[in-house]
Scaffold this active site. Structure first.
Site, PDB file in Angstrom:
ATOM      1  N   PHE A  34       0.981  -1.026   0.027  1.00  0.00           N
ATOM      2  CA  PHE A  34       0.221  -0.177   0.098  1.00  0.00           C
ATOM      3  C   PHE A  34       0.831   1.094   0.151  1.00  0.00           C
ATOM      4  O   PHE A  34       1.968   1.359   0.985  1.00  0.00           O
ATOM      5  CB  PHE A  34      -0.940  -0.069   1.162  1.00  0.00           C
ATOM      6  CG  PHE A  34      -2.183   0.897   1.119  1.00  0.00           C
ATOM      7  CD1 PHE A  34      -3.270  -0.026   0.803  1.00  0.00           C
ATOM      8  CD2 PHE A  34      -2.260   2.223   1.201  1.00  0.00           C
ATOM      9  CE1 PHE A  34      -4.509   0.701   0.815  1.00  0.00           C
ATOM     10  CE2 PHE A  34      -3.490   2.799   1.204  1.00  0.00           C
ATOM     11  CZ  PHE A  34      -4.549   1.867   0.711  1.00  0.00           C
ATOM     12  N   SER A  84       0.394  -2.238   5.552  1.00  0.00           N
ATOM     13  CA  SER A  84       0.789  -2.047   7.132  1.00  0.00           C
ATOM     14  C   SER A  84      -0.009  -2.935   8.129  1.00  0.00           C
ATOM     15  O   SER A  84       0.747  -3.205   9.030  1.00  0.00           O
ATOM     16  CB  SER A  84       0.772  -0.393   7.359  1.00  0.00           C
ATOM     17  OG  SER A  84       1.950   0.200   6.557  1.00  0.00           O
ATOM     18  N   VAL A 128       1.695   4.713   6.176  1.00  0.00           N
ATOM     19  CA  VAL A 128       0.213   4.908   6.493  1.00  0.00           C
ATOM     20  C   VAL A 128       0.179   6.358   6.433  1.00  0.00           C
ATOM     21  O   VAL A 128       0.564   7.089   6.901  1.00  0.00           O
ATOM     22  CB  VAL A 128      -0.165   4.193   7.911  1.00  0.00           C
ATOM     23  CG1 VAL A 128      -1.675   4.297   7.943  1.00  0.00           C
ATOM     24  CG2 VAL A 128       0.491   2.944   8.099  1.00  0.00           C
ATOM     25  N   THR A 161     -11.216   9.436   7.030  1.00  0.00           N
ATOM     26  CA  THR A 161     -11.878   8.429   8.101  1.00  0.00           C
ATOM     27  C   THR A 161     -10.908   8.075   9.184  1.00  0.00           C
ATOM     28  O   THR A 161      -9.686   8.222   8.848  1.00  0.00           O
ATOM     29  CB  THR A 161     -12.757   7.367   7.220  1.00  0.00           C
ATOM     30  OG1 THR A 161     -11.442   6.321   6.793  1.00  0.00           O
ATOM     31  CG2 THR A 161     -13.140   7.614   6.120  1.00  0.00           C
ATOM     32  N   HIS A 212      -9.879   5.252   9.534  1.00  0.00           N
ATOM     33  CA  HIS A 212      -9.174   4.032   9.293  1.00  0.00           C
ATOM     34  C   HIS A 212      -7.823   4.210   9.531  1.00  0.00           C
ATOM     35  O   HIS A 212      -6.936   3.432  10.001  1.00  0.00           O
ATOM     36  CB  HIS A 212      -9.287   3.886   7.858  1.00  0.00           C
ATOM     37  CG  HIS A 212      -8.752   2.733   6.986  1.00  0.00           C
ATOM     38  ND1 HIS A 212      -9.542   1.398   7.543  1.00  0.00           N
ATOM     39  CD2 HIS A 212      -7.841   2.089   6.449  1.00  0.00           C
ATOM     40  CE1 HIS A 212      -9.121   0.501   6.816  1.00  0.00           C
ATOM     41  NE2 HIS A 212      -7.972   0.821   6.255  1.00  0.00           N
ATOM     42  N   PHE A 261      11.077  -0.437  13.330  1.00  0.00           N
ATOM     43  CA  PHE A 261       9.743  -0.001  12.949  1.00  0.00           C
ATOM     44  C   PHE A 261       9.980   1.142  11.907  1.00  0.00           C
ATOM     45  O   PHE A 261      10.437   2.319  12.382  1.00  0.00           O
ATOM     46  CB  PHE A 261       9.184   0.779  14.102  1.00  0.00           C
ATOM     47  CG  PHE A 261       7.737   1.189  13.815  1.00  0.00           C
ATOM     48  CD1 PHE A 261       6.708   0.485  13.681  1.00  0.00           C
ATOM     49  CD2 PHE A 261       7.489   2.763  13.824  1.00  0.00           C
ATOM     50  CE1 PHE A 261       5.627   0.842  13.400  1.00  0.00           C
ATOM     51  CE2 PHE A 261       6.223   2.953  13.472  1.00  0.00           C
ATOM     52  CZ  PHE A 261       5.228   2.185  13.299  1.00  0.00           C
ATOM     53  N   ARG A 292       9.869  11.729   3.973  1.00  0.00           N
ATOM     54  CA  ARG A 292      10.839  10.742   4.709  1.00  0.00           C
ATOM     55  C   ARG A 292      11.049   9.462   4.080  1.00  0.00           C
ATOM     56  O   ARG A 292      11.470   8.476   4.736  1.00  0.00           O
ATOM     57  CB  ARG A 292       9.714  10.708   5.772  1.00  0.00           C
ATOM     58  CG  ARG A 292       9.629  11.752   6.924  1.00  0.00           C
ATOM     59  CD  ARG A 292       8.192  11.758   7.977  1.00  0.00           C
ATOM     60  NE  ARG A 292       8.275  13.094   8.543  1.00  0.00           N
ATOM     61  CZ  ARG A 292       8.113  14.083   8.062  1.00  0.00           C
ATOM     62  NH1 ARG A 292       7.853  14.577   6.890  1.00  0.00           N
ATOM     63  NH2 ARG A 292       8.177  15.335   8.928  1.00  0.00           N
TER      64      ARG A 292
HETATM   65  N1  INI Z   1      -2.180   0.282   4.380  1.00  0.00           N
HETATM   66  C1  INI Z   1      -1.279   1.176   4.564  1.00  0.00           C
HETATM   67  O1  INI Z   1      -0.004   0.432   4.378  1.00  0.00           O
HETATM   68  N2  INI Z   1      -1.105   2.336   4.291  1.00  0.00           N
HETATM   69  C2  INI Z   1      -2.475   3.308   4.324  1.00  0.00           C
HETATM   70  O2  INI Z   1      -2.248   4.320   4.374  1.00  0.00           O
HETATM   71  C3  INI Z   1      -3.650   2.350   4.244  1.00  0.00           C
HETATM   72  N3  INI Z   1      -4.726   2.883   4.332  1.00  0.00           N
HETATM   73  O3  INI Z   1      -4.860   4.178   4.313  1.00  0.00           O
HETATM   74  O4  INI Z   1      -5.694   2.490   4.281  1.00  0.00           O
HETATM   75  C4  INI Z   1      -3.419   0.936   4.594  1.00  0.00           C
HETATM   76  N4  INI Z   1      -4.606   0.091   4.175  1.00  0.00           N
HETATM   77  C5  INI Z   1      -4.587  -1.198   4.088  1.00  0.00           C
HETATM   78  C6  INI Z   1      -4.489  -1.997   5.224  1.00  0.00           C
HETATM   79  O5  INI Z   1      -3.224  -2.005   5.768  1.00  0.00           O
HETATM   80  C7  INI Z   1      -4.520  -3.423   5.004  1.00  0.00           C
HETATM   81  O6  INI Z   1      -3.894  -3.906   3.769  1.00  0.00           O
HETATM   82  C8  INI Z   1      -6.321  -3.706   4.546  1.00  0.00           C
HETATM   83  O7  INI Z   1      -6.942  -3.105   5.526  1.00  0.00           O
HETATM   84  C9  INI Z   1      -6.276  -5.296   4.430  1.00  0.00           C
HETATM   85  O8  INI Z   1      -6.321  -5.679   5.507  1.00  0.00           O
END
Ligand code: INI
Length: 156
Positions: free
Chosen positions: A23, A57, A82, A87, A89, A114, A128
């Site tokens: 992601f 993540s 992330v 939201t 989330h 980390f 970063r």
């Molecule tokens: N995963 C990330 O690594 N970064 C993000 O910004 C992010 N957002 O924003 O949704 C994100 N979501 C996916 C999450 O890590 C899972 O792969 C997903 O929920 C399936 O379990």
């Protein structure tokens, strides 16, 4: 005189696993490049390095813990990005990734580093990941080397 114990930044025959989220791959790819370059510059053989790709993540901790449990690695480096959206989330993914990485480390006695960015904006993340505020992948890799070389000294 106190006894000081510390790691160093010289990779000998240490083995590393990197767990990287797909992601926001435009960011995590740069974190991975920075981490691999840092390991290599400090003497790691990339043949001894394993890169594990996970969806995001949220999935990093379970993969990191599984790597750590194998006993095949001196340190596991977590890399992800992330980025806050509209939201809550973001908060849940951050919380799971951070506490999960710590738990993986404490449960296995293997350093789990980390290198997961948690930022408000895409620009902050890019900055970063090698643009103008360092590269958290490099920092995590350096810390991994330091911890990998420290741990044997702690356990005698
Ligand atoms: N995963 C990330 O690594 N970064 C993000 O910004 C992010 N957002 O924003 O949704 C994100 N979501 C996916 C999450 O890590 C899972 O792969 C997903 O929920 C399936 O379990």
């Amino acid at each position: 005189m106190p006894t000081h114990l510390e790691g160093d930044l010289v990779v000998d025959d240490h083995r590393f696993a990197l767990v990287v989220g797909r992601f926001n791959e435009h960011v995590t790819g740069d974190l991975l490049d920075g981490a691999l370059d840092t390991l290599e510059r400090h003497g790691a053989h990339l043949d001894d390095v394993t890169v594990v790709h996970v969806p995001g993540s949220w999935e990093i901790p379970v993969a990191a813990q599984t790597c750590a449990r194998t006993g095949d690695y001196d340190a596991v480096i977590c890399l992800g990005a992330v980025i806050r959206g509209d939201t809550p989330h973001f908060d849940y993914v951050c919380s799971g990734a951070t506490s999960g990485a710590m738990q993986a480390s404490l449960d296995t006695d293997v350093p789990v580093l980390f290198g997961i960015l948690t930022t408000d904006t895409v620009d902050q993340a890019i900055a970063r990941a090698g643009a103008k505020a360092g590269n958290k992948g490099r920092e995590a890799a350096e810390a991994a080397i330091e911890m990998a070389t420290l741990m044997p000294k702690l356990s005698g």
